[in-house]
Design a protein around this motif. Structure first.
Motif, PDB file in Angstrom:
ATOM      1  N   ASP A  68      -3.221  -2.524  18.375  1.00  0.00           N
ATOM      2  CA  ASP A  68      -2.445  -1.550  17.612  1.00  0.00           C
ATOM      3  C   ASP A  68      -2.863  -1.622  16.142  1.00  0.00           C
ATOM      4  OD1 ASP A  68      -0.602  -0.069  16.226  1.00  0.00           O
ATOM      5  OD2 ASP A  68       1.114  -0.757  17.400  1.00  0.00           O
ATOM      6  N   ARG A  69      -3.555  -0.602  15.718  1.00  0.00           N
ATOM      7  CA  ARG A  69      -4.070  -0.616  14.357  1.00  0.00           C
ATOM      8  C   ARG A  69      -2.953  -0.502  13.317  1.00  0.00           C
ATOM      9  NH1 ARG A  69      -9.398   0.298  12.732  1.00  0.00           N
ATOM     10  NH2 ARG A  69      -9.894  -0.187  14.873  1.00  0.00           N
ATOM     11  N   GLU A  70      -1.914   0.228  13.696  1.00  0.00           N
ATOM     12  CA  GLU A  70      -0.806   0.369  12.747  1.00  0.00           C
ATOM     13  C   GLU A  70      -0.114  -0.974  12.510  1.00  0.00           C
ATOM     14  OE1 GLU A  70       0.206   2.667  10.685  1.00  0.00           O
ATOM     15  OE2 GLU A  70      -1.522   3.839  11.294  1.00  0.00           O
ATOM     16  N   PHE A  80      -1.540  -3.776  12.710  1.00  0.00           N
ATOM     17  CA  PHE A  80      -2.457  -4.518  11.842  1.00  0.00           C
ATOM     18  C   PHE A  80      -2.267  -4.070  10.395  1.00  0.00           C
ATOM     19  CE2 PHE A  80      -6.483  -5.502   9.812  1.00  0.00           C
ATOM     20  CZ  PHE A  80      -6.729  -6.782  10.266  1.00  0.00           C
ATOM     21  N   GLY A  81      -2.038  -2.780  10.214  1.00  0.00           N
ATOM     22  CA  GLY A  81      -1.789  -2.262   8.873  1.00  0.00           C
ATOM     23  C   GLY A  81      -0.534  -2.870   8.256  1.00  0.00           C
ATOM     24  N   LYS A  82       0.471  -3.088   9.078  1.00  0.00           N
ATOM     25  CA  LYS A  82       1.689  -3.714   8.553  1.00  0.00           C
ATOM     26  C   LYS A  82       1.411  -5.151   8.114  1.00  0.00           C
ATOM     27  CE  LYS A  82       4.771  -0.951  11.446  1.00  0.00           C
ATOM     28  NZ  LYS A  82       5.584  -0.928  12.682  1.00  0.00           N
ATOM     29  N   TYR A  87      -1.386  -6.209   7.119  1.00  0.00           N
ATOM     30  CA  TYR A  87      -2.163  -6.084   5.885  1.00  0.00           C
ATOM     31  C   TYR A  87      -1.234  -5.860   4.692  1.00  0.00           C
ATOM     32  CZ  TYR A  87      -5.061  -3.972   2.298  1.00  0.00           C
ATOM     33  OH  TYR A  87      -5.653  -3.675   1.096  1.00  0.00           O
ATOM     34  N   LEU A 126      -9.841  -7.993  11.238  1.00  0.00           N
ATOM     35  CA  LEU A 126      -9.706  -6.853  12.158  1.00  0.00           C
ATOM     36  C   LEU A 126     -10.625  -7.022  13.356  1.00  0.00           C
ATOM     37  CD1 LEU A 126      -8.654  -4.022  12.820  1.00  0.00           C
ATOM     38  CD2 LEU A 126     -10.480  -3.099  11.399  1.00  0.00           C
TER      39      LEU A 126
END
Lengths: 192, 533
Positions: free
Chosen positions: A26-28, A30-32, A34, A67
């Motif tokens: 889930d890239r989102e 991962f964004g969180k 980050y 990532l």
């Protein structure tokens, strides 16, 4: 800023969920992660290189590596930031290996600080710039422990894992690092 | 000097609120306190740097890096551990503005690496299955949702292995569609459970998979696809309908997530419809003069937005292209059904050598619509649908007396034999159009979508510039169907993949310098168990 002192078993439940989601692709999520940790990773890297230009390059590579490797991340009972800072440390090592021009900052002159009034020194309040510059003058292992412990806020066990040392060794290095830092600061005061 | 541990313990006590700094210090003798206090205060001062704005990243940098991370395409890489527990992978690839995707395997591979790869992939699949059994079995993984990270990652890994094992782009397209159907089923379950976060995740994954399917479809080129745009569009249209139905019954939060998936599906459907309408040759099957195979497609592609996918049902008989179509001789993974429509570069023989080897023509694989010498192609003799339609090609026997390859060094090779290939290109000289008199095998597809058959092709005329022989393997490889569940998961349709097995020898001459190149090899379906002779 979110609390830095998350114990090994004290990872915020939200963070654990984000980590699990990020691991599953889930890239989102991962964004969180980050959003939560980018500042700490950057600051950690900054104290490795001492300037923003290199810190930005390295921080970007750290996150890209994270990532790339997130799918292999396994919960080992340590906070996620420990994993990130491990990547950061490796990245910095690679950075210096590539440059091959790392200069030792184990300057003997920094240790010539005897004779100061310790009681006077005890109440001295250094500003951030003085502290920052002094930390950057510490030798690598001292600087690493100071940054990991006092700036990154990691537990001794986590620092030991990153440095591949035992906790006792980390405590010893911490003590010596603070002594060295203090001497650097005293030398600065003398120079003024 | 104070003990090393004393500083650490004192700091710990202060952090734990066991007393003020002064209270903690008063426990120690004066000498110790004098030495300890500056260090404790220094440590606490250093902790202030946690919020030091001077060492914080700029907002612009943070935003920029975040954007990069969200768009980055990360290639699958081997696991590399340097110290046993720390991932250390310095190299990475960033492709801006591209969705995450699995890099397809190169079209041309040597036989042995391919086999090793398959072996490794098989081993990985086996290991995954064992791992799956350890955590509850493959079925548990199959039924998992992203909120079950372990099982779901196993499920994704299995899909990835399938994609890695795909021997052709067509097969990969079918797999992507199958995976998209799986995501849709998961999305349906997440909707039923009212799990908004999962629905968002799955919508994103669904959209990515659809995009990967269309990318794979486009990468293959319209003339080489056994799966046409129309079929994929029909498949997607079916999913659009399912998503719309799902959206009607979904809770409000999930509706937004479904809207993302719906939007993606509608976009893909629209693109495919436009693409298909601009390539009508794929829908019709007019025999072309240069074709040596005539396809009779009795079930035209469904009109859009039909939700019916017109790929064949599973059939025990081999697919049409498994017995009639051999080009791209260096690809061990099998032939691509309609590549024969693209005339080859100036070479002759039953295999169409890569143009970069002949050195004088653009690659047919990259310019499938171009004829020899760059001329516009004649009407395509066999639309891609001929391979998609439910049919079965009968095994084509080797042409007697015509299979013997010409000597490699012969500048005027013997007539090329194309016992199974309908295409004229093997025997065509450079820049020439295939003789219309070539009698093609006929693929007949019953109106009911049953098995199609292909009749043998007589040997093409000798063009005098090349030679080669192509012999279908004694036992044509049956087409391996790919099941693609629809959105409800209860219907399975089959997308064909073609894995023929051929032995071939080809010689061709470069007109520019008279150098003759001979290639002998075999095309072996990877799962046939037959290898290079």
């Amino acid at each position: 800023m979110k609390s830095l002192e998350k114990g090994r078993s004290g990872e915020d439940p939200d963070i654990s969920v984000w980590v699990e989601q990020a691991v599953s692709g889930d890239r989102e999520a991962f964004g969180k992660l980050y959003d939560l940790y980018s500042e700490r990773v950057y600051r950690h890297v900054y104290y490795k290189v001492g300037n923003h230009a290199e810190a930005e390059d390295l921080a970007a590579q750290v996150w890209m590596n994270a990532l790339r490797a997130i799918g292999r991340y396994k919960q080992m009972g340590r906070p996620f930031i420990v994993w990130l800072l491990s990547i950061a440390n490796n990245q910095v090592i690679d950075h210096y290996r590539a440059q091959k021009d790392r200069t030792s900052i184990d300057d003997p002159g920094l240790w010539l600080s005897d004779g100061l009034d310790l009681e006077q020194e005890a109440i001295r309040d250094y500003n951030n710039t003085e502290l920052r510059e002094a930390i950057l003058q510490l030798r690598p292992d001292h600087r690493k422990v100071v940054v990991l412990r006092f700036i990154d806020g990691l537990e001794y066990a986590d620092i030991a894992a990153i440095m591949q040392k035992n906790e006792g060794a980390v405590r010893v290095i911490q003590h010596r690092a603070l002594l060295a830092l203090r001497k650097v600061l005293q030398a600065k005061v003398r120079a003024q | 000097m104070i003990p090393d541990d004393l500083l650490a313990r004192s700091l710990e006590e202060f952090r734990q609120g066991k007393g003020s700094l002064e209270a903690i210090l008063t426990r120690f003798p004066y000498d110790t306190r004098v030495e300890l206090e500056p260090l404790l205060r220094l440590a606490l001062q250093v902790e202030r740097l946690r919020d030091d704005t001077e060492t914080a990243p700029s907002d612009a940098f943070r935003a920029s890096l975040r954007s990069q991370l969200m768009r980055a395409t990360v290639e699958a890489e081997p696991v590399v551990y340097r110290n046993g527990h720390t991932p250390h992978a310095p190299e990475f690839e960033v492709v801006p503005a591209a969705p995450a995707q699995i890099t397809p395997m190169p079209a041309r591979r040597t036989l042995f690496p391919r086999r090793w790869q398959q072996l490794a992939a098989s081993f990985a699949a086996g290991a995954l299955m064992v791992a799956g059994a350890g955590v509850g079995g493959a079925q548990a993984a199959k039924d998992s949702l992203p909120d079950q990270p372990l099982l779901y990652s196993l499920k994704l890994a299995q899909e990835k292995v399938q994609l890695t094992l795909a021997s052709s782009e067509d097969e990969r397209v079918g797999l992507y569609l199958q995976i998209a159907g799986t995501r849709l089923q998961e999305l349906s379950r997440a909707t039923d459970a009212g799990k908004t976060d999962l629905a968002y995740q799955l919508s994103q994954k669904y959209s990515q998979t659809l995009n990967q399917a269309t990318s794979s479809l486009q990468n293959n080129g319209p003339q080489k696809n056994a799966i046409s745009n129309t079929e994929v569009a029909g498949f997607v249209a079916q999913q659009v309908t399912s998503l719309q139905d799902l959206q009607k019954k979904a809770p409000d939060g999930v509706k937004e997530a479904l809207a993302l998936a719906l939007s993606a599906a509608q976009g893909v459907h629209s693109d495919l419809t436009v693409s298909e309408s601009s390539a009508p040759g794929q829908q019709v099957a007019p025999p072309a003069p240069q074709a040596t195979t005539t396809a009779v497609v009795s079930d035209p592609p469904p009109p859009m937005p039909s939700a019916t996918i017109t790929v064949p049902e599973p059939s025990p008989a081999p697919g049409p292209s498994s017995g009639i179509n051999v080009t791209g001789g260096t690809e061990p993974g099998g032939s691509i059904p309609n590549r024969e429509q693209a005339p080859p570069p100036s070479t002759s023989g039953s295999l169409s050598p890569a143009p970069d080897k002949s050195g004088d023509q653009p690659p047919s694989s990259t310019a499938p619509d171009k004829g020899l010498s760059g001329a516009e192609p004649a009407p395509q003799p066999i639309p891609p649908r001929s391979a998609d339609t439910p049919n079965t090609a009968a095994p084509v026997p080797a042409q007697s007396g015509s299979d013997a390859p010409a000597p490699p060094a012969d500048p005027t090779p013997a007539p090329a034999e194309t016992s199974a290939s309908p295409e004229p290109e093997p025997s065509e000289p450079s820049g020439a159009t295939p003789p219309p008199s070539d009698k093609p095998p006929v693929i007949s597809v019953p109106p009911d979508g049953g098995a199609a058959t292909a009749s043998p092709t007589p040997p093409p005329a000798d063009d005098g510039k090349g030679s080669g022989g192509l012999t279908p393997a004694p036992t044509p490889t049956p087409s391996k169907g790919l099941t693609t569940p629809d959105s409800s998961g209860d219907k399975h349709r089959v997308l064909p993949s073609v894995r023929p097995a051929y032995e071939a020898e080809v010689g061709f001459q470069q007109p520019s310098n008279g150098v003759t190149i001979s290639i002998t090899g075999a095309l072996v379906a990877p799962d046939d168990g037959r290898g290079m002779p």
